[in-house]
Design a protein around this motif. Structure first.
Motif, PDB file in Angstrom:
ATOM      1  N   VAL A  14      -7.739  -8.060  -9.441  1.00  0.00           N
ATOM      2  CA  VAL A  14      -7.302  -6.807  -8.967  1.00  0.00           C
ATOM      3  C   VAL A  14      -7.102  -6.815  -8.026  1.00  0.00           C
ATOM      4  O   VAL A  14      -6.176  -6.667  -7.132  1.00  0.00           O
ATOM      5  N   ILE A  15      -7.475  -8.162  -7.219  1.00  0.00           N
ATOM      6  CA  ILE A  15      -7.007  -7.449  -5.243  1.00  0.00           C
ATOM      7  C   ILE A  15      -6.814  -9.018  -4.990  1.00  0.00           C
ATOM      8  O   ILE A  15      -5.703  -8.237  -4.260  1.00  0.00           O
ATOM      9  N   TYR A  16      -6.669 -10.178  -5.201  1.00  0.00           N
ATOM     10  CA  TYR A  16      -5.156 -10.777  -5.025  1.00  0.00           C
ATOM     11  C   TYR A  16      -4.076  -9.754  -5.557  1.00  0.00           C
ATOM     12  O   TYR A  16      -2.924  -9.831  -5.338  1.00  0.00           O
ATOM     13  N   ARG A  17      -4.176  -8.864  -6.983  1.00  0.00           N
ATOM     14  CA  ARG A  17      -2.931  -9.001  -7.004  1.00  0.00           C
ATOM     15  C   ARG A  17      -2.096  -7.761  -6.320  1.00  0.00           C
ATOM     16  O   ARG A  17      -1.201  -7.243  -6.194  1.00  0.00           O
ATOM     17  N   HIS A  18      -3.182  -6.838  -5.165  1.00  0.00           N
ATOM     18  CA  HIS A  18      -2.622  -5.895  -4.324  1.00  0.00           C
ATOM     19  C   HIS A  18      -2.287  -6.758  -3.710  1.00  0.00           C
ATOM     20  O   HIS A  18      -1.782  -6.253  -2.082  1.00  0.00           O
ATOM     21  N   PHE A  19      -2.679  -7.877  -2.796  1.00  0.00           N
ATOM     22  CA  PHE A  19      -3.024  -7.896  -1.414  1.00  0.00           C
ATOM     23  C   PHE A  19      -2.226  -9.877  -2.038  1.00  0.00           C
ATOM     24  O   PHE A  19      -2.252 -10.586  -0.207  1.00  0.00           O
ATOM     25  N   GLY A  20      -2.066 -10.058  -2.559  1.00  0.00           N
ATOM     26  CA  GLY A  20      -1.625 -12.005  -2.960  1.00  0.00           C
ATOM     27  C   GLY A  20      -2.855 -13.291  -3.044  1.00  0.00           C
ATOM     28  O   GLY A  20      -2.717 -13.467  -3.662  1.00  0.00           O
ATOM     29  N   ASP A  21      -3.668 -13.101  -2.080  1.00  0.00           N
ATOM     30  CA  ASP A  21      -4.391 -13.469  -2.056  1.00  0.00           C
ATOM     31  C   ASP A  21      -6.197 -13.197  -0.555  1.00  0.00           C
ATOM     32  O   ASP A  21      -5.491 -12.334  -0.380  1.00  0.00           O
ATOM     33  N   ARG A  22      -6.598 -14.526  -0.298  1.00  0.00           N
ATOM     34  CA  ARG A  22      -7.231 -13.937   0.726  1.00  0.00           C
ATOM     35  C   ARG A  22      -7.074 -13.684   2.340  1.00  0.00           C
ATOM     36  O   ARG A  22      -7.738 -13.069   2.708  1.00  0.00           O
ATOM     37  N   SER A  23      -6.021 -14.384   2.615  1.00  0.00           N
ATOM     38  CA  SER A  23      -5.148 -14.069   3.605  1.00  0.00           C
ATOM     39  C   SER A  23      -4.746 -13.248   3.454  1.00  0.00           C
ATOM     40  O   SER A  23      -4.356 -12.407   4.426  1.00  0.00           O
ATOM     41  N   GLY A  24      -3.898 -12.728   2.401  1.00  0.00           N
ATOM     42  CA  GLY A  24      -3.504 -11.043   2.038  1.00  0.00           C
ATOM     43  C   GLY A  24      -4.548 -10.115   2.892  1.00  0.00           C
ATOM     44  O   GLY A  24      -4.408  -9.114   3.302  1.00  0.00           O
ATOM     45  N   LEU A  25      -6.036 -10.241   2.118  1.00  0.00           N
ATOM     46  CA  LEU A  25      -6.618  -9.045   2.118  1.00  0.00           C
ATOM     47  C   LEU A  25      -7.423  -9.414   3.948  1.00  0.00           C
ATOM     48  O   LEU A  25      -7.616  -8.213   4.407  1.00  0.00           O
ATOM     49  N   TYR A  26      -7.579 -10.559   4.339  1.00  0.00           N
ATOM     50  CA  TYR A  26      -7.992 -10.529   5.565  1.00  0.00           C
ATOM     51  C   TYR A  26      -7.232 -10.363   6.823  1.00  0.00           C
ATOM     52  O   TYR A  26      -7.229  -9.070   7.570  1.00  0.00           O
ATOM     53  N   THR A  27      -5.356 -10.105   6.624  1.00  0.00           N
ATOM     54  CA  THR A  27      -4.816  -9.349   6.830  1.00  0.00           C
ATOM     55  C   THR A  27      -4.656  -8.408   7.196  1.00  0.00           C
ATOM     56  O   THR A  27      -4.487  -7.143   8.025  1.00  0.00           O
ATOM     57  N   ALA A  28      -5.208  -7.354   5.790  1.00  0.00           N
ATOM     58  CA  ALA A  28      -5.045  -5.884   5.789  1.00  0.00           C
ATOM     59  C   ALA A  28      -6.333  -5.715   6.328  1.00  0.00           C
ATOM     60  O   ALA A  28      -6.254  -4.580   6.927  1.00  0.00           O
ATOM     61  N   ILE A  29      -7.759  -5.922   5.916  1.00  0.00           N
ATOM     62  CA  ILE A  29      -8.460  -5.805   7.850  1.00  0.00           C
ATOM     63  C   ILE A  29      -8.331  -5.958   8.869  1.00  0.00           C
ATOM     64  O   ILE A  29      -8.253  -4.604   9.378  1.00  0.00           O
ATOM     65  N   CYS A  30      -7.943  -6.557   9.333  1.00  0.00           N
ATOM     66  CA  CYS A  30      -7.372  -7.376  10.356  1.00  0.00           C
ATOM     67  C   CYS A  30      -6.762  -5.956  11.166  1.00  0.00           C
ATOM     68  O   CYS A  30      -7.074  -4.813  12.349  1.00  0.00           O
ATOM     69  N   GLU A  31      -5.590  -5.483  10.217  1.00  0.00           N
ATOM     70  CA  GLU A  31      -4.573  -4.529  10.968  1.00  0.00           C
ATOM     71  C   GLU A  31      -5.861  -3.012  10.475  1.00  0.00           C
ATOM     72  O   GLU A  31      -5.405  -2.473  11.369  1.00  0.00           O
ATOM     73  N   SER A  32      -6.409  -2.610   9.534  1.00  0.00           N
ATOM     74  CA  SER A  32      -7.097  -1.395  10.001  1.00  0.00           C
ATOM     75  C   SER A  32      -7.835  -1.735  11.533  1.00  0.00           C
ATOM     76  O   SER A  32      -8.314  -0.456  12.010  1.00  0.00           O
ATOM     77  N   VAL A  33      -8.956  -1.914  11.111  1.00  0.00           N
ATOM     78  CA  VAL A  33      -9.611  -2.881  12.730  1.00  0.00           C
ATOM     79  C   VAL A  33      -8.729  -2.277  13.991  1.00  0.00           C
ATOM     80  O   VAL A  33      -9.652  -2.102  14.809  1.00  0.00           O
ATOM     81  N   ALA A  34      -7.565  -3.088  14.115  1.00  0.00           N
ATOM     82  CA  ALA A  34      -6.441  -2.892  15.567  1.00  0.00           C
ATOM     83  C   ALA A  34      -5.948  -1.903  15.693  1.00  0.00           C
ATOM     84  O   ALA A  34      -6.138  -1.331  16.294  1.00  0.00           O
ATOM     85  N   GLY A  35      -5.978  -1.365  14.281  1.00  0.00           N
ATOM     86  CA  GLY A  35      -5.582   0.604  14.320  1.00  0.00           C
ATOM     87  C   GLY A  35      -6.433   1.743  14.931  1.00  0.00           C
ATOM     88  O   GLY A  35      -6.449   2.036  16.407  1.00  0.00           O
ATOM     89  N   VAL A  36      -7.758   1.114  14.835  1.00  0.00           N
ATOM     90  CA  VAL A  36      -8.786   2.311  15.233  1.00  0.00           C
ATOM     91  C   VAL A  36      -9.332   1.248  16.531  1.00  0.00           C
ATOM     92  O   VAL A  36      -9.490   2.161  17.376  1.00  0.00           O
ATOM     93  N   LEU A  37      -9.594  -0.119  17.186  1.00  0.00           N
ATOM     94  CA  LEU A  37      -9.122  -0.265  18.535  1.00  0.00           C
ATOM     95  C   LEU A  37      -8.323   0.084  19.520  1.00  0.00           C
ATOM     96  O   LEU A  37      -9.043   0.276  20.225  1.00  0.00           O
ATOM     97  N   LEU A  38      -7.167   0.005  19.050  1.00  0.00           N
ATOM     98  CA  LEU A  38      -5.851   0.618  19.513  1.00  0.00           C
ATOM     99  C   LEU A  38      -5.996   1.799  19.775  1.00  0.00           C
ATOM    100  O   LEU A  38      -5.614   2.165  21.413  1.00  0.00           O
ATOM    101  N   THR A  39      -6.022   2.571  19.702  1.00  0.00           N
ATOM    102  CA  THR A  39      -6.423   4.400  19.580  1.00  0.00           C
ATOM    103  C   THR A  39      -7.771   4.658  20.759  1.00  0.00           C
ATOM    104  O   THR A  39      -7.439   5.499  21.205  1.00  0.00           O
ATOM    105  N   GLU A  40      -8.879   4.014  20.048  1.00  0.00           N
ATOM    106  CA  GLU A  40      -9.277   3.599  21.159  1.00  0.00           C
ATOM    107  C   GLU A  40      -9.477   3.575  22.360  1.00  0.00           C
ATOM    108  O   GLU A  40      -9.901   4.209  23.806  1.00  0.00           O
ATOM    109  N   VAL A  41      -8.231   2.488  22.655  1.00  0.00           N
ATOM    110  CA  VAL A  41      -8.557   1.377  23.823  1.00  0.00           C
ATOM    111  C   VAL A  41      -7.740   2.656  24.552  1.00  0.00           C
ATOM    112  O   VAL A  41      -7.576   3.232  26.063  1.00  0.00           O
ATOM    113  N   ARG A  42      -6.289   3.066  24.024  1.00  0.00           N
ATOM    114  CA  ARG A  42      -5.055   4.214  24.709  1.00  0.00           C
ATOM    115  C   ARG A  42      -5.989   5.812  24.759  1.00  0.00           C
ATOM    116  O   ARG A  42      -5.605   6.177  25.945  1.00  0.00           O
ATOM    117  N   ARG A  43      -6.861   5.936  23.882  1.00  0.00           N
ATOM    118  CA  ARG A  43      -7.449   7.533  24.280  1.00  0.00           C
ATOM    119  C   ARG A  43      -8.321   7.513  25.670  1.00  0.00           C
ATOM    120  O   ARG A  43      -8.361   8.163  26.151  1.00  0.00           O
TER     121      ARG A  43
END
Length: 228
Positions: A53-82
């Motif tokens: 099911v996870i691969y169906r949504h993200f393609g493979d583990r690198s796709g999941l890794y990228t999505a997690i990184c994007e989530s973390v990046a969004g939080v970090l960028l918001t905090e740095v900018r604020r």
């Protein structure tokens, strides 16, 4: 005449995106609980689903890794900018305070989420053998979410520095120094996490700010500081 996507297909887009968000949140929770070395089996179990099911949504583990990184990046960028914006708005803070606030926001993520930081920066999931599952279109490229994040943060710091400089060399110097500061902070932060010696986040922020600002103060006159 072109025909738009079938509504019966497009109406599921929001549901698919919501499911992706849920799976990323479950993965992040599992990383925090079980550590950065977690595998796909553990992530799937924590999400209450299967790897298929996870691969169906993200393609493979690198796709999941990228999505997690994007989530973390969004939080970090918001905090740095604020943090940098608040420091610049404070008359007692100024530009040095903005650099310090940006550094502290970065270190705060590491202090509060060390396993998630290790997962994002050191990519343990991607080193657990060849990825399996159907590769999605994004994974055929050369997307590196960690380097993308470092680039964006470097640009943020460069923008803060650039407000102090004028002249033809100002923009180029600000960009170079901004990215140099990010490299400085990341290197020291990795060592701080890997070899704890009792140094507090506040003390590390002070050390790094002193080092960065001493260099900036010495170099800025060569590209002409803006008169305050």
């Amino acid at each position: 005449m072109k025909v738009g996507r079938d509504r019966r297909d497009s109406r599921w887009d929001a549901h698919r995106e919501q499911r992706r968000v849920q799976l990323v949140a479950a993965a992040i929770g599992a990383i925090r609980h079980q550590g950065a070395g977690i595998g796909m089996d553990e992530i799937a179990a924590a999400a209450g689903t299967s790897k298929t099911v996870i691969y169906r949504h993200f393609g493979d583990r690198s796709g999941l890794y990228t999505a997690i990184c994007e989530s973390v990046a969004g939080v970090l960028l918001t905090e740095v900018r604020r943090a940098t914006a608040d420091a610049l708005a404070d008359p007692s803070g100024g530009h040095r305070g903005a650099v310090a606030a940006g550094i502290d926001a970065y270190l705060r993520l590491i202090e509060s989420d060390p396993e998630l930081y290790r997962f994002v920066v050191h990519r343990p999931l991607l080193s657990q053998g060849p990825a399996t599952g159907r590769r999605g279109p994004r994974e055929h490229g050369t997307v590196d979410p960690v380097n993308d994040l470092v680039t964006v943060i470097g640009d943020e710091i460069a923008a803060v520095i650039g407000t102090r400089l004028s002249g033809d060399d100002g923009p180029a110097a600000a960009r170079i120094w901004g990215h140099a500061i990010v490299g400085l902070v990341r290197g020291a932060a990795d060592d701080w996490l890997a070899r704890p010696d009792g140094t507090t986040r506040e003390r590390l922020t002070t050390h790094l700010t002193d080092l960065a600002w001493s260099g900036l103060s010495g170099l800025a006159p060569h590209v002409q500081e803006v008169q305050q």
